[in-house]
Design a protein around this motif. Sequence first.
Motif, mmCIF file in Angstrom:
data_model
loop_
_atom_site.group_PDB
_atom_site.id
_atom_site.type_symbol
_atom_site.label_atom_id
_atom_site.label_comp_id
_atom_site.label_asym_id
_atom_site.label_seq_id
_atom_site.Cartn_x
_atom_site.Cartn_y
_atom_site.Cartn_z
ATOM 1 N N GLU A 125 35.762 6.919 -7.915
ATOM 2 C CA GLU A 125 34.708 7.874 -8.239
ATOM 3 C C GLU A 125 35.284 9.138 -8.873
ATOM 4 O O GLU A 125 34.681 9.713 -9.782
ATOM 5 C CB GLU A 125 33.920 8.219 -6.970
ATOM 6 N N ALA A 126 36.435 9.586 -8.385
ATOM 7 C CA ALA A 126 37.063 10.780 -8.955
ATOM 8 C C ALA A 126 37.360 10.574 -10.439
ATOM 9 O O ALA A 126 37.161 11.479 -11.258
ATOM 10 C CB ALA A 126 38.347 11.115 -8.200
ATOM 11 N N ILE A 127 37.811 9.376 -10.787
ATOM 12 C CA ILE A 127 38.166 9.092 -12.183
ATOM 13 C C ILE A 127 36.914 8.925 -13.042
ATOM 14 O O ILE A 127 36.791 9.555 -14.106
ATOM 15 C CB ILE A 127 39.048 7.833 -12.259
ATOM 16 N N LEU A 128 35.985 8.083 -12.591
ATOM 17 C CA LEU A 128 34.804 7.783 -13.418
ATOM 18 C C LEU A 128 33.791 8.923 -13.416
ATOM 19 O O LEU A 128 33.386 9.409 -14.482
ATOM 20 C CB LEU A 128 34.145 6.496 -12.928
ATOM 21 N N GLU A 129 33.364 9.355 -12.223
ATOM 22 C CA GLU A 129 32.357 10.413 -12.138
ATOM 23 C C GLU A 129 32.932 11.777 -12.515
ATOM 24 O O GLU A 129 32.179 12.658 -12.941
ATOM 25 C CB GLU A 129 31.807 10.495 -10.717
ATOM 26 N N GLY A 130 34.238 11.923 -12.347
ATOM 27 C CA GLY A 130 34.868 13.202 -12.639
ATOM 28 C C GLY A 130 35.487 13.261 -14.020
ATOM 29 O O GLY A 130 34.939 13.845 -14.958
ATOM 30 N N LEU A 131 36.640 12.617 -14.186
ATOM 31 C CA LEU A 131 37.414 12.763 -15.415
ATOM 32 C C LEU A 131 36.752 12.125 -16.627
ATOM 33 O O LEU A 131 36.749 12.710 -17.718
ATOM 34 C CB LEU A 131 38.817 12.176 -15.208
ATOM 35 N N VAL A 132 36.207 10.924 -16.463
ATOM 36 C CA VAL A 132 35.603 10.237 -17.620
ATOM 37 C C VAL A 132 34.368 10.986 -18.115
ATOM 38 O O VAL A 132 34.224 11.235 -19.325
ATOM 39 C CB VAL A 132 35.253 8.779 -17.263
ATOM 40 N N ILE A 133 33.466 11.351 -17.200
ATOM 41 C CA ILE A 133 32.263 12.076 -17.628
ATOM 42 C C ILE A 133 32.647 13.424 -18.231
ATOM 43 O O ILE A 133 32.070 13.846 -19.248
ATOM 44 C CB ILE A 133 31.288 12.261 -16.455
ATOM 45 N N PHE A 134 33.617 14.105 -17.629
ATOM 46 C CA PHE A 134 34.055 15.391 -18.194
ATOM 47 C C PHE A 134 34.579 15.210 -19.613
ATOM 48 O O PHE A 134 34.250 16.002 -20.515
ATOM 49 C CB PHE A 134 35.144 16.014 -17.328
ATOM 50 N N ALA A 135 35.384 14.177 -19.840
ATOM 51 C CA ALA A 135 35.947 13.945 -21.170
ATOM 52 C C ALA A 135 34.847 13.676 -22.198
ATOM 53 O O ALA A 135 34.886 14.202 -23.322
ATOM 54 C CB ALA A 135 36.930 12.773 -21.122
ATOM 55 N N VAL A 136 33.850 12.867 -21.812
ATOM 56 C CA VAL A 136 32.752 12.560 -22.730
ATOM 57 C C VAL A 136 31.981 13.829 -23.093
ATOM 58 O O VAL A 136 31.711 14.103 -24.274
ATOM 59 C CB VAL A 136 31.804 11.523 -22.096
ATOM 60 N N LEU A 137 31.639 14.631 -22.095
ATOM 61 C CA LEU A 137 30.863 15.839 -22.350
ATOM 62 C C LEU A 137 31.684 16.882 -23.093
ATOM 63 O O LEU A 137 31.146 17.633 -23.918
ATOM 64 C CB LEU A 137 30.344 16.414 -21.030
ATOM 65 N N PHE A 138 32.979 16.935 -22.820
ATOM 66 C CA PHE A 138 33.840 17.886 -23.527
ATOM 67 C C PHE A 138 33.870 17.573 -25.015
ATOM 68 O O PHE A 138 33.757 18.474 -25.858
ATOM 69 C CB PHE A 138 35.254 17.847 -22.956
ATOM 70 N N VAL A 139 34.011 16.300 -25.339
ATOM 71 C CA VAL A 139 34.021 15.903 -26.752
ATOM 72 C C VAL A 139 32.680 16.229 -27.403
ATOM 73 O O VAL A 139 32.632 16.765 -28.525
ATOM 74 C CB VAL A 139 34.341 14.400 -26.879
ATOM 75 N N LEU A 140 31.579 15.923 -26.718
ATOM 76 C CA LEU A 140 30.258 16.213 -27.272
ATOM 77 C C LEU A 140 30.040 17.711 -27.470
ATOM 78 O O LEU A 140 29.387 18.132 -28.429
ATOM 79 C CB LEU A 140 29.169 15.667 -26.345
ATOM 80 N N SER A 141 30.603 18.522 -26.575
ATOM 81 C CA SER A 141 30.381 19.972 -26.636
ATOM 82 C C SER A 141 31.154 20.650 -27.750
ATOM 83 O O SER A 141 30.904 21.820 -28.052
ATOM 84 C CB SER A 141 30.751 20.616 -25.294
ATOM 85 N N ARG A 142 32.088 19.938 -28.364
ATOM 86 C CA ARG A 142 32.908 20.550 -29.418
ATOM 87 C C ARG A 142 32.149 20.680 -30.741
ATOM 88 O O ARG A 142 32.548 21.461 -31.605
ATOM 89 C CB ARG A 142 34.176 19.722 -29.661
ATOM 90 N N LYS A 143 31.076 19.924 -30.902
ATOM 91 C CA LYS A 143 30.355 19.957 -32.170
ATOM 92 C C LYS A 143 29.653 21.296 -32.365
ATOM 93 O O LYS A 143 29.114 21.881 -31.441
ATOM 94 C CB LYS A 143 29.316 18.838 -32.220
ATOM 95 N N ARG A 144 29.673 21.791 -33.606
ATOM 96 C CA ARG A 144 28.963 23.016 -33.973
ATOM 97 C C ARG A 144 28.080 22.726 -35.174
ATOM 98 O O ARG A 144 28.545 22.148 -36.152
ATOM 99 C CB ARG A 144 29.950 24.132 -34.302
ATOM 100 N N PRO A 145 26.819 23.163 -35.153
ATOM 101 C CA PRO A 145 26.137 23.798 -34.018
ATOM 102 C C PRO A 145 26.004 22.842 -32.848
ATOM 103 O O PRO A 145 26.128 21.620 -33.003
ATOM 104 C CB PRO A 145 24.773 24.160 -34.590
ATOM 105 N N ALA A 146 25.770 23.404 -31.681
ATOM 106 C CA ALA A 146 25.717 22.600 -30.468
ATOM 107 C C ALA A 146 24.611 21.560 -30.547
ATOM 108 O O ALA A 146 23.584 21.761 -31.198
ATOM 109 C CB ALA A 146 25.488 23.507 -29.260
ATOM 110 N N ARG A 147 24.837 20.454 -29.896
ATOM 111 C CA ARG A 147 23.822 19.397 -29.850
ATOM 112 C C ARG A 147 22.568 19.899 -29.135
ATOM 113 O O ARG A 147 22.641 20.857 -28.361
ATOM 114 C CB ARG A 147 24.395 18.156 -29.163
ATOM 115 N N PRO A 148 21.424 19.262 -29.358
ATOM 116 C CA PRO A 148 20.141 19.783 -28.834
ATOM 117 C C PRO A 148 20.106 19.922 -27.313
ATOM 118 O O PRO A 148 20.858 19.256 -26.587
ATOM 119 C CB PRO A 148 19.125 18.739 -29.314
#
Length: 287
Positions: free
Chosen positions: A181-204
């Motif tokens: 759970e630490a890997i999937l719910e923690g690190l994997v989800i964080f990595a996915v959202l971090f990549v998505l958050s890098r786009k400018r302008p921010a996603r909706p």
Amino acid sequence: MWLDALYHSLNPIAFQLGPVVVRWYGLAYFFGFICAAYVIYRTARRWGTDLSVDDVTTVIVSIAFGVIIGARLFYVIFYGDGYYLANPIKILATNEGGMSFHGGLVGAVVGGALACRRLHFSIPTMCDLAACGAPLGLFFGRCANFVNGELWGKPTDLPWGVMFSDAGGGSVYRHPSQLYEAILEGLVIFAVLFVLSRKRPARPQGTFIGTFLMLYGVFRFAIEFVRLPDEQLGYLLGTNWLTMGQCLSVPVFLAGVAVLVVAHRLNRPQEGFLDVAEGDGQFVRNE
């Protein structure tokens, strides 16, 4: 079993100063909120909002109270199996364990929303910001579950199996489901959202909280297949696989899908502080 040796070398108590005992579980909450606050602040700056350190502190403190209260209440209601009705004073005994992520999620949304109303900050945007930081809190929390030797998994012969001290059943190696759970719910989800958050302008608005809810629902549901259910509940509906964790994860997943669909249709940009009315009816930017 190399992970088993690591587990038995760990102590749930981080340090002790006289009568004051500090456990890794408490530190996990502390560092989780600190890291989430940092991610919220940095992401908000990247998106061009005006959140200050004081604003983030206000939101995090409110979320923290919501998480603790919500997580405890959900555990009492959904996992107590009548125990707390017979022993209501035990509801306050959080030192004995018993916190539900699903309740913590609800509490976090309520606490964060109250803080946003006070600051006149966009609640949908704050939900997205908080979703970007929440996985790190989950990571620390699940690692603390491992150190405590709780929420263990089913028997396994895999080389990373762990013989948990309180699991019972003799000398049995089990899945370290806490670390899954630490890997999937923690690190994997964080990595996915971090990549998505890098786009400018921010996603909706809604993109990040929707993605978080959807991924968490999937990962938690899947990991429950190798994790033992809570002893007082066991498996539900006469099955040998359905757990309360899975039942609560289904609406989380569906909510995530629904939020993503709405976010795509509305396509509203991320925003920061809202215009608020003054006494004369004029609107000004709340700084």
